[in-house]
Design a protein around this motif. Structure first.
Motif, PDB file in Angstrom:
ATOM      1  N   PRO A  45      -2.519 -10.802 -11.270  1.00 41.54           N
ATOM      2  CA  PRO A  45      -2.311  -9.710 -10.293  1.00 41.54           C
ATOM      3  C   PRO A  45      -1.591  -9.791  -9.133  1.00 41.54           C
ATOM      4  N   TYR A  46      -1.684 -11.253  -8.634  1.00 38.97           N
ATOM      5  CA  TYR A  46      -0.832 -11.562  -7.069  1.00 38.97           C
ATOM      6  C   TYR A  46       0.543 -11.389  -7.643  1.00 38.97           C
ATOM      7  N   GLN A  47       1.144 -11.555  -8.590  1.00 40.04           N
ATOM      8  CA  GLN A  47       2.569 -11.663  -9.118  1.00 40.04           C
ATOM      9  C   GLN A  47       2.999 -10.424  -8.939  1.00 40.04           C
ATOM     10  N   PHE A  48       2.122  -9.124  -9.408  1.00 39.60           N
ATOM     11  CA  PHE A  48       2.437  -7.973  -9.443  1.00 39.60           C
ATOM     12  C   PHE A  48       2.798  -7.375  -7.898  1.00 39.60           C
ATOM     13  N   VAL A  49       1.946  -7.813  -6.932  1.00 42.01           N
ATOM     14  CA  VAL A  49       2.163  -7.147  -5.771  1.00 42.01           C
ATOM     15  C   VAL A  49       2.790  -8.148  -4.865  1.00 42.01           C
ATOM     16  N   LEU A  60      -6.090  -2.381  -1.676  1.00 46.12           N
ATOM     17  CA  LEU A  60      -5.737  -2.854  -2.924  1.00 46.12           C
ATOM     18  C   LEU A  60      -5.627  -4.388  -2.818  1.00 46.12           C
ATOM     19  N   PHE A  61      -5.500  -5.020  -1.625  1.00 52.04           N
ATOM     20  CA  PHE A  61      -5.252  -6.497  -1.260  1.00 52.04           C
ATOM     21  C   PHE A  61      -6.591  -6.907  -1.425  1.00 52.04           C
ATOM     22  N   GLN A  62      -7.640  -6.096  -0.680  1.00 46.33           N
ATOM     23  CA  GLN A  62      -8.857  -6.492  -0.281  1.00 46.33           C
ATOM     24  C   GLN A  62      -9.522  -6.754  -1.946  1.00 46.33           C
ATOM     25  N   VAL A  63      -9.289  -5.652  -2.775  1.00 41.54           N
ATOM     26  CA  VAL A  63      -9.834  -5.570  -4.216  1.00 41.54           C
ATOM     27  C   VAL A  63      -9.235  -7.116  -4.895  1.00 41.54           C
ATOM     28  N   LEU A  64      -7.917  -7.114  -4.893  1.00 38.25           N
ATOM     29  CA  LEU A  64      -7.475  -8.149  -5.397  1.00 38.25           C
ATOM     30  C   LEU A  64      -8.131  -9.351  -5.049  1.00 38.25           C
ATOM     31  N   ALA A  69      -8.033 -16.934  -7.166  1.00 37.71           N
ATOM     32  CA  ALA A  69      -6.826 -17.609  -7.386  1.00 37.71           C
ATOM     33  C   ALA A  69      -5.818 -16.579  -6.496  1.00 37.71           C
ATOM     34  N   VAL A  70      -6.162 -15.301  -6.742  1.00 33.68           N
ATOM     35  CA  VAL A  70      -5.275 -14.372  -5.898  1.00 33.68           C
ATOM     36  C   VAL A  70      -5.613 -14.395  -4.342  1.00 33.68           C
ATOM     37  N   ALA A  71      -6.896 -14.614  -3.827  1.00 35.22           N
ATOM     38  CA  ALA A  71      -7.235 -14.882  -2.636  1.00 35.22           C
ATOM     39  C   ALA A  71      -6.549 -16.120  -2.111  1.00 35.22           C
ATOM     40  N   LEU A  72      -6.401 -17.227  -2.987  1.00 33.92           N
ATOM     41  CA  LEU A  72      -5.739 -18.136  -2.271  1.00 33.92           C
ATOM     42  C   LEU A  72      -4.338 -18.138  -2.168  1.00 33.92           C
ATOM     43  N   SER A  73      -3.543 -17.366  -3.158  1.00 34.02           N
ATOM     44  CA  SER A  73      -2.193 -17.074  -3.066  1.00 34.02           C
ATOM     45  C   SER A  73      -1.938 -16.179  -1.858  1.00 34.02           C
ATOM     46  N   PHE A  74      -2.781 -15.297  -1.489  1.00 35.54           N
ATOM     47  CA  PHE A  74      -2.496 -14.392  -0.559  1.00 35.54           C
ATOM     48  C   PHE A  74      -2.660 -15.339   0.958  1.00 35.54           C
ATOM     49  N   GLY A  75      -3.711 -16.371   0.818  1.00 39.87           N
ATOM     50  CA  GLY A  75      -4.055 -17.088   2.167  1.00 39.87           C
ATOM     51  C   GLY A  75      -2.818 -18.132   2.267  1.00 39.87           C
ATOM     52  N   MET A 107      -9.832 -14.541   4.564  1.00 37.38           N
ATOM     53  CA  MET A 107     -11.018 -15.262   4.904  1.00 37.38           C
ATOM     54  C   MET A 107     -12.316 -14.420   4.577  1.00 37.38           C
ATOM     55  N   LEU A 108     -12.125 -12.985   5.066  1.00 38.12           N
ATOM     56  CA  LEU A 108     -13.248 -12.024   4.828  1.00 38.12           C
ATOM     57  C   LEU A 108     -13.399 -11.816   3.334  1.00 38.12           C
ATOM     58  N   GLY A 109     -12.102 -11.901   2.634  1.00 38.48           N
ATOM     59  CA  GLY A 109     -12.098 -11.673   1.214  1.00 38.48           C
ATOM     60  C   GLY A 109     -12.810 -12.840   0.441  1.00 38.48           C
ATOM     61  N   LEU A 110     -12.428 -13.943   0.869  1.00 40.74           N
ATOM     62  CA  LEU A 110     -13.338 -15.241   0.327  1.00 40.74           C
ATOM     63  C   LEU A 110     -14.892 -15.192   0.464  1.00 40.74           C
ATOM     64  N   LEU A 111     -15.228 -14.731   1.846  1.00 42.66           N
ATOM     65  CA  LEU A 111     -16.507 -14.859   2.181  1.00 42.66           C
ATOM     66  C   LEU A 111     -17.193 -13.632   0.997  1.00 42.66           C
ATOM     67  N   GLY A 112     -16.678 -12.731   0.707  1.00 41.38           N
ATOM     68  CA  GLY A 112     -17.169 -11.522   0.072  1.00 41.38           C
ATOM     69  C   GLY A 112     -17.216 -11.980  -1.357  1.00 41.38           C
ATOM     70  N   ASP A 113     -15.960 -12.605  -1.792  1.00 38.70           N
ATOM     71  CA  ASP A 113     -16.231 -13.516  -3.172  1.00 38.70           C
ATOM     72  C   ASP A 113     -17.593 -14.237  -3.338  1.00 38.70           C
TER      73      ASP A 113
END
Length: 120
Positions: A45-49, A60-64, A69-75, A107-113
């Motif tokens: 999904p990271y490749q699509f956005v 959408l970014f928060q959901v992804l 792996a997507v959170a790592l790529s965004f970070g 960072m908040l996305g990773l904590l949410g994960d």
């Protein structure tokens, strides 16, 4: 310190994600193959956005970011952009937007994960 915290949170998310997946399998070999395959597939999904990040919403970014792996790529994308601009990742640039996304949201996305996978 923030980059270390980012990688530490990513490590915690991966461990909790693996513990979440291990519940569904009886054999370790099957769990490891499916876990690796799922982790790899959740990167796509990271490749699509990634091509046009300004056209997608922050929701959408928060959901992804539920995918480790997507959170790592965004970070990593935010870290690279901040470092190449000469600012770097600091407490003062934590909420600076980079392509419609901030390092604080990662960072908040990773904590949410961690919370989501631990509860599930």
């Amino acid at each position: 310190f923030l980059v270390f915290l980012f990688f530490w949170l990513f490590g915690i998310v991966v461990v909790v994600f693996c513990a979440f997946l291990s519940v569904f399998f009886d054999k370790a070999r099957t769990a490891s193959v499916v876990g690796c395959l799922l982790f790899f597939l959740l990167y796509f999904p990271y490749q699509f956005v990634a091509g046009a990040p300004a056209t997608y919403s922050q929701t959408l970014f928060q959901v992804l970011c539920l995918s480790p792996a997507v959170a790592l790529s965004f970070g990593m994308s935010v870290i690279v952009n901040l470092e190449s601009s000469g600012d770097g990742v600091r407490w003062s640039t934590l909420s600076e937007p980079v392509g419609n996304f901030t390092f604080l949201r990662v960072m908040l996305g990773l904590l949410g994960d961690v919370v989501v996978y631990a509860i599930l």
